[in-house]
Design an enzyme around this catalytic site. Sequence first.
Site, PDB file in Angstrom:
ATOM      1  CG  ASP A  15      -1.782   1.244   1.304  1.00  0.00           C
ATOM      2  OD1 ASP A  15      -2.441   1.554   0.295  1.00  0.00           O
ATOM      3  OD2 ASP A  15      -1.790   1.951   2.336  1.00  0.00           O
ATOM      4  CB  SER A  16       0.178   4.753  -0.766  1.00  0.00           C
ATOM      5  OG  SER A  16      -1.033   4.795  -0.042  1.00  0.00           O
ATOM      6  CE1 TYR A  47       2.917   5.635  -3.125  1.00  0.00           C
ATOM      7  CE2 TYR A  47       1.835   3.790  -4.206  1.00  0.00           C
ATOM      8  CZ  TYR A  47       2.930   4.312  -3.562  1.00  0.00           C
ATOM      9  OH  TYR A  47       4.037   3.518  -3.360  1.00  0.00           O
ATOM     10  CB  CYS A  78      -2.691   1.162  -2.674  1.00  0.00           C
ATOM     11  SG  CYS A  78      -2.830   2.900  -3.042  1.00  0.00           S
ATOM     12  CG  ASN A  79      -9.183   1.364  -2.954  1.00  0.00           C
ATOM     13  OD1 ASN A  79     -10.237   0.916  -3.377  1.00  0.00           O
ATOM     14  ND2 ASN A  79      -8.739   1.073  -1.729  1.00  0.00           N
ATOM     15  CB  THR A  80      -4.349   5.398  -5.524  1.00  0.00           C
ATOM     16  OG1 THR A  80      -5.242   6.092  -4.648  1.00  0.00           O
ATOM     17  CG2 THR A  80      -3.806   6.346  -6.560  1.00  0.00           C
ATOM     18  CD  GLU A 157      -2.564   8.859   6.890  1.00  0.00           C
ATOM     19  OE1 GLU A 157      -1.706   9.741   6.995  1.00  0.00           O
ATOM     20  OE2 GLU A 157      -2.455   7.854   6.157  1.00  0.00           O
ATOM     21  CB  CYS A 189     -10.065   5.320  -0.264  1.00  0.00           C
ATOM     22  SG  CYS A 189      -8.601   6.006   0.536  1.00  0.00           S
ATOM     23  CG  HIS A 191      -6.869   6.196   4.740  1.00  0.00           C
ATOM     24  ND1 HIS A 191      -6.061   5.570   3.819  1.00  0.00           N
ATOM     25  CD2 HIS A 191      -6.042   6.874   5.584  1.00  0.00           C
ATOM     26  CE1 HIS A 191      -4.792   5.862   4.079  1.00  0.00           C
ATOM     27  NE2 HIS A 191      -4.758   6.651   5.146  1.00  0.00           N
TER      28      HIS A 191
HETATM   29  N1  DGL Z   1      -3.998   3.948  -0.085  1.00  0.00           N
HETATM   30  C1  DGL Z   1      -4.652   4.994  -0.817  1.00  0.00           C
HETATM   31  C2  DGL Z   1      -5.874   4.416  -1.536  1.00  0.00           C
HETATM   32  O1  DGL Z   1      -6.436   3.417  -1.147  1.00  0.00           O
HETATM   33  C3  DGL Z   1      -5.048   6.155   0.083  1.00  0.00           C
HETATM   34  C4  DGL Z   1      -3.870   6.993   0.568  1.00  0.00           C
HETATM   35  C5  DGL Z   1      -3.074   7.605  -0.579  1.00  0.00           C
HETATM   36  O2  DGL Z   1      -3.552   8.563  -1.211  1.00  0.00           O
HETATM   37  O3  DGL Z   1      -1.979   7.119  -0.823  1.00  0.00           O
HETATM   38  O4  DGL Z   1      -6.285   4.960  -2.526  1.00  0.00           O
END
Ligand code: DGL
Length: 271
Positions: A15-16, A47, A78-80, A157, A189, A191
């Site tokens: 993940d990011s 990300y 990570c979704n991104t 966060e 996402c 989070h």
């Molecule tokens: N992990 C990222 C996501 O799921 C969220 C945090 C980021 O922007 O890196 O998209």
Amino acid sequence: MKGTRPGSRPIGVFDSGMGGLTVFRELISRLPGEDIIYLGDTARVPYGTRTPETVIRYSFQNSSFLVKKGIKALVVACNTASAVAIDDLKSRLSVPVIGVIEPGARAAARMSAGGKVGIIGTEATINSGSYQRTMREIMPDADIVSKPCPLFVPLVEEGWTSGKITLSVIREYLNTMKRRKVDTLVLGCTHYPLLKEAISEYMGDDTVLIDSAVEVAKEVRKQLRASGLLREGKKKGKYAFFVTDSVDKFRVIGGMFLGRPISNIEHVDIA
Ligand code: DGL
């Protein structure tokens, strides 16, 4: 943690940053016998505000670190990264790659009674159109409303998962979804599962929330079983965490994401 038989090798997750621990949490509850190596690219998070090219480059660096550890499958938590890099990763890596978009979209299609689906995520995720495309492939008649919700990540966060400020940000982002009466809302996402209660309170009982962390864990289990790589039995899995920034910060904030203390964390330089 390099096993000899393919099934005994660890699963790699990246993940990011720390958000992917929501996916890790679901993985360990559904696949308790699996060893897992988690990489959080905490030095380069977020990300969600970066260009696809940058996210793709970071995703390959993360993946190559994990592949070198001898993983049997890669989970892009990570979704991104899933939204912009999954096709490239799938075509160039030698291990099965599982992202969060497809399992989330499939669950939304299954759960949506009236075909009105909301999708929320980071700017990069929503702007990539990946969830929307996948959703349309699965459910061509779906009426899709999508919205980037960039402030949700810093709120989580900070530990602000409820309270006046959080509710007012939720209202600001989701009022169109509510007005258009989406019956299903994809939390696209890492989070957002931590905001589930607050989002549900605002959207009301008629909107089903889809937690992509839960869905991806189910998908990983299904794919490992189908390919004979699932590790079952009484032995509990071992976990190792790698981060590209502060180990201490990951221990503290990561513990909040995971809902339990984290140990065995190491700093690594992957760039
Ligand atoms: N992990 C990222 C996501 O799921 C969220 C945090 C980021 O922007 O890196 O998209």
